[in-house]
Design a protein around this motif. Structure first.
Motif, PDB file in Angstrom:
ATOM      1  N   HIS A 139       1.072  -0.964   0.233  1.00  0.00           N
ATOM      2  CA  HIS A 139      -0.087  -0.412  -0.005  1.00  0.00           C
ATOM      3  C   HIS A 139       0.962   1.009  -0.184  1.00  0.00           C
ATOM      4  CE1 HIS A 139      -3.354  -2.223   2.151  1.00  0.00           C
ATOM      5  NE2 HIS A 139      -3.924  -2.312   0.189  1.00  0.00           N
ATOM      6  N   TYR A 140       0.510   2.217  -0.782  1.00  0.00           N
ATOM      7  CA  TYR A 140       1.425   3.459  -1.152  1.00  0.00           C
ATOM      8  C   TYR A 140       0.248   4.382  -0.716  1.00  0.00           C
ATOM      9  CZ  TYR A 140       2.549   8.023  -2.243  1.00  0.00           C
ATOM     10  OH  TYR A 140       3.298   9.415  -2.769  1.00  0.00           O
ATOM     11  N   VAL A 141       0.607   4.929   0.665  1.00  0.00           N
ATOM     12  CA  VAL A 141       0.121   6.497   0.633  1.00  0.00           C
ATOM     13  C   VAL A 141      -0.068   7.077   0.246  1.00  0.00           C
ATOM     14  CG1 VAL A 141      -0.883   7.919   3.315  1.00  0.00           C
ATOM     15  CG2 VAL A 141      -0.224   5.060   3.663  1.00  0.00           C
ATOM     16  N   SER A 142      -1.386   7.931   0.201  1.00  0.00           N
ATOM     17  CA  SER A 142      -1.123   9.721  -1.147  1.00  0.00           C
ATOM     18  C   SER A 142      -1.147  10.626   0.189  1.00  0.00           C
ATOM     19  CB  SER A 142      -2.532   9.080  -1.665  1.00  0.00           C
ATOM     20  OG  SER A 142      -3.497   9.267  -0.871  1.00  0.00           O
ATOM     21  N   TYR A 143      -0.772  11.682   0.029  1.00  0.00           N
ATOM     22  CA  TYR A 143      -1.176  12.617   0.346  1.00  0.00           C
ATOM     23  C   TYR A 143      -2.849  13.606   0.536  1.00  0.00           C
ATOM     24  CZ  TYR A 143       4.102  12.554  -0.093  1.00  0.00           C
ATOM     25  OH  TYR A 143       5.957  12.543   0.109  1.00  0.00           O
ATOM     26  N   GLY A 144      -3.059  13.435  -0.124  1.00  0.00           N
ATOM     27  CA  GLY A 144      -4.369  14.305  -0.237  1.00  0.00           C
ATOM     28  C   GLY A 144      -4.132  15.360  -0.631  1.00  0.00           C
ATOM     29  N   THR A 145      -4.891  16.320  -0.310  1.00  0.00           N
ATOM     30  CA  THR A 145      -4.923  17.874  -0.669  1.00  0.00           C
ATOM     31  C   THR A 145      -4.651  18.833   0.452  1.00  0.00           C
ATOM     32  OG1 THR A 145      -6.880  18.109  -0.983  1.00  0.00           O
ATOM     33  CG2 THR A 145      -6.215  17.324  -2.688  1.00  0.00           C
ATOM     34  N   PRO A 146      -4.162  19.814   0.427  1.00  0.00           N
ATOM     35  CA  PRO A 146      -3.803  21.279   1.512  1.00  0.00           C
ATOM     36  C   PRO A 146      -5.147  21.223   2.291  1.00  0.00           C
ATOM     37  CG  PRO A 146      -2.118  21.506   0.267  1.00  0.00           C
ATOM     38  CD  PRO A 146      -2.946  20.382  -1.093  1.00  0.00           C
ATOM     39  N   GLY A 147      -6.298  21.994   0.641  1.00  0.00           N
ATOM     40  CA  GLY A 147      -7.674  22.197   1.360  1.00  0.00           C
ATOM     41  C   GLY A 147      -9.118  20.915   2.355  1.00  0.00           C
ATOM     42  N   GLY A 148      -8.116  20.071   1.907  1.00  0.00           N
ATOM     43  CA  GLY A 148      -9.387  18.790   2.401  1.00  0.00           C
ATOM     44  C   GLY A 148     -10.072  18.096   1.532  1.00  0.00           C
ATOM     45  N   GLU A 149      -9.897  17.975   0.210  1.00  0.00           N
ATOM     46  CA  GLU A 149     -11.038  17.541  -0.767  1.00  0.00           C
ATOM     47  C   GLU A 149     -10.704  16.501  -1.014  1.00  0.00           C
ATOM     48  OE1 GLU A 149      -9.432  22.264  -1.834  1.00  0.00           O
ATOM     49  OE2 GLU A 149      -8.416  20.506  -1.451  1.00  0.00           O
TER      50      GLU A 149
ATOM     51  N   GLN B 155      -5.116   8.395   1.398  1.00  0.00           N
ATOM     52  CA  GLN B 155      -5.672   7.132   1.311  1.00  0.00           C
ATOM     53  C   GLN B 155      -5.067   6.044   0.917  1.00  0.00           C
ATOM     54  OE1 GLN B 155      -9.276   6.702   0.642  1.00  0.00           O
ATOM     55  NE2 GLN B 155      -9.297   8.373   1.829  1.00  0.00           N
ATOM     56  N   CYS B 156      -5.235   5.359   1.086  1.00  0.00           N
ATOM     57  CA  CYS B 156      -3.861   4.260   0.549  1.00  0.00           C
ATOM     58  C   CYS B 156      -4.190   3.450  -0.712  1.00  0.00           C
ATOM     59  CB  CYS B 156      -4.255   2.699   1.442  1.00  0.00           C
ATOM     60  SG  CYS B 156      -3.777   3.074   3.509  1.00  0.00           S
ATOM     61  N   ARG B 157      -3.645   3.383  -1.585  1.00  0.00           N
ATOM     62  CA  ARG B 157      -2.994   3.298  -3.168  1.00  0.00           C
ATOM     63  C   ARG B 157      -2.457   2.104  -3.249  1.00  0.00           C
ATOM     64  NH1 ARG B 157      -7.810   5.591  -4.207  1.00  0.00           N
ATOM     65  NH2 ARG B 157      -7.555   8.032  -3.995  1.00  0.00           N
ATOM     66  N   ALA B 158      -2.917   0.641  -3.974  1.00  0.00           N
ATOM     67  CA  ALA B 158      -2.183  -0.048  -4.176  1.00  0.00           C
ATOM     68  C   ALA B 158      -0.793  -0.123  -5.379  1.00  0.00           C
ATOM     69  CB  ALA B 158      -2.677  -1.384  -5.353  1.00  0.00           C
ATOM     70  N   ALA B 159      -0.360  -0.525  -4.823  1.00  0.00           N
ATOM     71  CA  ALA B 159       1.130  -0.478  -5.429  1.00  0.00           C
ATOM     72  C   ALA B 159       2.434  -1.253  -5.578  1.00  0.00           C
ATOM     73  CB  ALA B 159       2.169   0.585  -4.503  1.00  0.00           C
ATOM     74  N   ILE B 160       2.666  -1.324  -6.784  1.00  0.00           N
ATOM     75  CA  ILE B 160       3.609  -2.781  -6.751  1.00  0.00           C
ATOM     76  C   ILE B 160       5.499  -2.552  -6.704  1.00  0.00           C
ATOM     77  CG2 ILE B 160       4.272  -4.145  -8.616  1.00  0.00           C
ATOM     78  CD1 ILE B 160       2.166  -3.405  -9.870  1.00  0.00           C
ATOM     79  N   VAL B 161       6.706  -2.509  -6.100  1.00  0.00           N
ATOM     80  CA  VAL B 161       7.047  -2.659  -5.329  1.00  0.00           C
ATOM     81  C   VAL B 161       8.456  -2.895  -7.332  1.00  0.00           C
ATOM     82  CG1 VAL B 161       9.237  -3.914  -4.385  1.00  0.00           C
ATOM     83  CG2 VAL B 161       7.326  -3.617  -3.058  1.00  0.00           C
ATOM     84  N   THR B 162       8.906  -1.937  -7.489  1.00  0.00           N
ATOM     85  CA  THR B 162      10.360  -2.766  -9.044  1.00  0.00           C
ATOM     86  C   THR B 162      11.251  -2.495  -8.707  1.00  0.00           C
ATOM     87  OG1 THR B 162       9.605  -0.034  -8.995  1.00  0.00           O
ATOM     88  CG2 THR B 162       7.805  -1.091 -10.077  1.00  0.00           C
ATOM     89  N   GLU B 163      11.394  -1.791  -7.727  1.00  0.00           N
ATOM     90  CA  GLU B 163      12.888  -1.670  -7.074  1.00  0.00           C
ATOM     91  C   GLU B 163      13.188  -2.119  -5.738  1.00  0.00           C
ATOM     92  OE1 GLU B 163      15.168   1.445  -8.885  1.00  0.00           O
ATOM     93  OE2 GLU B 163      13.534   2.222  -9.149  1.00  0.00           O
ATOM     94  N   ALA B 164      14.307  -2.812  -4.950  1.00  0.00           N
ATOM     95  CA  ALA B 164      14.434  -3.063  -3.399  1.00  0.00           C
ATOM     96  C   ALA B 164      15.681  -2.400  -2.964  1.00  0.00           C
ATOM     97  CB  ALA B 164      13.232  -4.152  -2.911  1.00  0.00           C
ATOM     98  N   ASP B 165      15.943  -1.875  -2.742  1.00  0.00           N
ATOM     99  CA  ASP B 165      16.853  -0.488  -2.327  1.00  0.00           C
ATOM    100  C   ASP B 165      17.780  -1.718  -0.471  1.00  0.00           C
ATOM    101  OD1 ASP B 165      17.794   0.324  -4.711  1.00  0.00           O
ATOM    102  OD2 ASP B 165      17.323   1.848  -4.178  1.00  0.00           O
ATOM    103  N   THR B 166      16.842  -1.284  -0.212  1.00  0.00           N
ATOM    104  CA  THR B 166      16.547  -1.580   1.577  1.00  0.00           C
ATOM    105  C   THR B 166      15.334  -1.950   2.120  1.00  0.00           C
ATOM    106  OG1 THR B 166      16.158   0.187   1.951  1.00  0.00           O
ATOM    107  CG2 THR B 166      18.471   0.210   1.224  1.00  0.00           C
ATOM    108  N   SER B 167      15.079  -2.729   3.178  1.00  0.00           N
ATOM    109  CA  SER B 167      14.285  -2.742   3.835  1.00  0.00           C
ATOM    110  C   SER B 167      13.071  -2.017   3.620  1.00  0.00           C
ATOM    111  CB  SER B 167      14.575  -3.325   4.971  1.00  0.00           C
ATOM    112  OG  SER B 167      15.393  -2.399   6.348  1.00  0.00           O
TER     113      SER B 167
END
Length: 79
Positions: free
Chosen positions: A17-27, A31-43
């Motif tokens: 899960h990637y957590v989006s920032y949302g908007t400064p005004g709160g519109e 939110q959690c968004r699905a994401a796929i790991v494309t690079e794994a440099d560290t833990s």
């Protein structure tokens, strides 16, 4: 997560899960968004392909945050 918990290292192709920032005004809230790991440099830092309802984006340096889950971070999927 307790101090004795073992945090597994992420791997390429893993769905997280990637957590989006949302908007400064709160519109739009953070939110959690699905994401796929494309690079794994560290833990803690990975590259992600984030899947949004309106498209996708790539970010090569996303930090893990299993506790606070702040915007712009990723965490494991917990069912």
């Amino acid at each position: 997560m307790s101090a004795l918990s073992v945090v597994p290292c992420p791997y390429i192709g893993q769905i997280v899960h990637y957590v989006s920032y949302g908007t400064p005004g709160g519109e739009y809230t953070s939110q959690c968004r699905a994401a796929i790991v494309t690079e794994a440099d560290t833990s803690d830092t990975v590259g992600l392909c984030v899947l949004n309802p309106a498209g996708q984006f790539f970010n090569r340096t996303v930090t893990r945050d299993e506790n606070e889950r702040r915007g712009g971070t990723w965490h494991e999927v917990h069912r």
